[in-house]
Design an enzyme around this catalytic site. Structure first.
Site, mmCIF file in Angstrom:
data_model
loop_
_atom_site.group_PDB
_atom_site.id
_atom_site.type_symbol
_atom_site.label_atom_id
_atom_site.label_comp_id
_atom_site.label_asym_id
_atom_site.label_seq_id
_atom_site.Cartn_x
_atom_site.Cartn_y
_atom_site.Cartn_z
ATOM 1 N N THR A 38 38.600 41.836 41.416
ATOM 2 C CA THR A 38 40.040 41.734 41.685
ATOM 3 C C THR A 38 40.849 42.267 40.522
ATOM 4 O O THR A 38 40.494 42.031 39.364
ATOM 5 C CB THR A 38 40.414 40.240 41.840
ATOM 6 N N ARG A 90 37.938 35.719 55.925
ATOM 7 C CA ARG A 90 37.655 35.013 54.668
ATOM 8 C C ARG A 90 38.773 35.303 53.648
ATOM 9 O O ARG A 90 39.199 36.436 53.476
ATOM 10 C CB ARG A 90 36.306 35.467 54.117
ATOM 11 N N VAL A 91 39.232 34.270 52.977
ATOM 12 C CA VAL A 91 40.261 34.429 51.950
ATOM 13 C C VAL A 91 39.733 33.847 50.643
ATOM 14 O O VAL A 91 39.205 32.737 50.630
ATOM 15 C CB VAL A 91 41.573 33.711 52.356
ATOM 16 N N ASP A 125 40.393 33.492 46.144
ATOM 17 C CA ASP A 125 41.386 32.858 45.270
ATOM 18 C C ASP A 125 42.633 33.711 45.045
ATOM 19 O O ASP A 125 43.689 33.187 44.682
ATOM 20 C CB ASP A 125 40.751 32.597 43.901
ATOM 21 N N THR A 153 39.559 36.697 38.094
ATOM 22 C CA THR A 153 38.698 37.553 38.906
ATOM 23 C C THR A 153 37.317 36.904 38.914
ATOM 24 O O THR A 153 36.934 36.228 37.957
ATOM 25 C CB THR A 153 38.628 38.989 38.365
ATOM 26 N N GLY A 154 36.590 37.090 39.992
ATOM 27 C CA GLY A 154 35.276 36.460 40.090
ATOM 28 C C GLY A 154 35.073 35.924 41.488
ATOM 29 O O GLY A 154 35.677 36.406 42.449
ATOM 30 N N GLY A 180 35.840 33.838 44.310
ATOM 31 C CA GLY A 180 36.990 33.050 44.732
ATOM 32 C C GLY A 180 36.647 31.621 45.096
ATOM 33 O O GLY A 180 37.363 30.681 44.739
HETATM 34 N N1 GLY Z 1 38.221 36.872 43.432
HETATM 35 C C1 GLY Z 1 38.348 37.589 44.607
HETATM 36 C C2 GLY Z 1 37.704 36.987 45.772
HETATM 37 O O1 GLY Z 1 36.852 36.134 45.655
HETATM 38 O O2 GLY Z 1 38.058 37.370 46.872
#
Ligand code: GLY
Length: 362
Positions: free
Chosen positions: A193, A221-222, A224, A244-245, A247
């Protein structure tokens, strides 16, 4: 200078900064350790962002900040630069698709003066989700929209429609389907991200994110990135943070808010990032046996910044009024302390070469 010596030098500089840091009492004033108030005519501007891919956007944003433009315009421009570049596989145009071969994008924007938040999730066929998110941040209600609702809003507001699925992304998708079948590989990967925090010379702090999320994620799917407090947070009275990582794990610690909260308690951004990342990493490992990737950046209202990660290979880009745009590579020590060193020219070249190399279908 070797990588390790760079790290030691940078770490020493950070320790000096940490020792010198005391909370600012009023806008444009800082109190030193002896209690003397140092007046500043102008607040230092700056911008920090996750991953090397953000560097060109940060550079563009820096020009705007240097001209006195505001942190809202600068961060939107910077994120759009990343969204528009077709060779980044996890943001905007060229982002990798979900398991149904659709590019579903998440993005958010937060204004640290008003605490306004706008976000979109699982939006398809729009060129710049961050701009839709920023536009939504001005709405009193309905400021976070998903899927069809977000697309309807974007259409009504005249945002640019675009097919975000590139031939390259299709080739990656087909390769992954084959790998899954033949090698029984886990389907999910890739969550680079772009997350940014920006401070302008009037003292406004903003945060923004944009991502295509996990490659091969379930439709709908959503992660973070569009979730306030997890993927991003900004408060002009304190500073901002972005993540980032993975979510699913970042959300378990509301980690961007946690970093801003720690900075509000007086921590330097470096200390706040390391504290939040190490605590969540340890908590997840203790309770669940493992922790997903967690990487964070932060900047406070004085333009001081910090980063932390629990992975190898995290990079970030930063600029301040006092220091040109620079990409750094982070190294996590065994004790969880994170040091960083400027990326070499060779590393920068290799990065671009691998990003732009042809995708061969297997
Ligand atoms: N950090 C972005 C996601 O997991 O979608």
């Amino acid at each position: 200078m070797t990588f390790r010596r760079h790290c030691i030098k940078e770490a020493a500089e950070q320790v000096i900064k940490l020792k010198q840091h005391l909370p600012v009492q009023t806008l444009g004033c800082r109190t030193d350790r002896c209690g003397t108030t140092i007046r500043r005519d102008k607040i230092m501007w700056g911008m920090i962002a996750t991953w090397r891919m953000a560097a060109e956007g940060v550079e563009k944003g820096a020009h705007m900040l240097a001209e006195g433009q505001n942190a809202g315009d600068a961060i939107e421009t910077a994120i759009r630069e990343v969204e528009d570049f077709p060779y980044y596989k996890s943001v905007g145009y060229g982002g990798l698709p979900n398991e149904e071969m659709e590019v579903e994008l998440d993005a958010a924007y937060m204004d640290g003066d008003t605490l306004d938040i706008g976000a979109v999730a699982a939006v398809k066929d729009y060129a710049n989700p961050v701009s839709i998110a920023r536009r939504l941040s001005r709405e009193k209600v309905n400021s976070m929209l998903v899927g069809e609702g977000a697309e309807k809003f974007a259409h009504k507001e005249g945002f640019e429609r675009k097919n975000m699925l590139t031939d390259r992304a299709k080739a990656h998708y087909r390769n992954r389907v084959k790998e899954q079948r033949e090698l029984e590989l886990k389907p999910y990967s890739g969550h680079d991200t772009v997350g940014m925090v920006c401070l302008d010379s009037a003292g406004k702090v903003t945060a923004a994110t944009s991502t295509s999320g996990l490659f091969m994620k379930k439709k709908g799917r959503v992660g973070d990135s569009p979730i306030a407090g997890s993927g991003f947070y900004a408060d002009s009275k304190v500073g901002g943070a972005s993540a980032t990582g993975l979510g699913e794990d970042l959300m378990k610690g509301c980690i961007s808010y946690e970093i801003v909260r720690l900075m509000k308690e007086g921590m330097h951004p470096q200390e706040a990032c390391e504290t939040a990342v190490n605590r969540l990493d340890a908590e997840l490992k203790a309770r669940r046996g493992e922790a997903g990737d967690l990487s964070l950046i932060a900047m406070n209202k004085d333009g001081e910044w910090g980063v932390a990660t629990n992975i190898e290979g995290f990079s970030f880009a930063v600029v301040t009024e006092e220091k040109e745009t620079q990409v750094y590579l982070v190294e996590r020590q065994e004790d969880g302390h994170c040091t960083y060193a400027p990326a070499s020219e060779e590393w920068m070249e290799e990065y671009m070469r691998t990003r732009m190399a042809p995708v061969v279908e297997k």
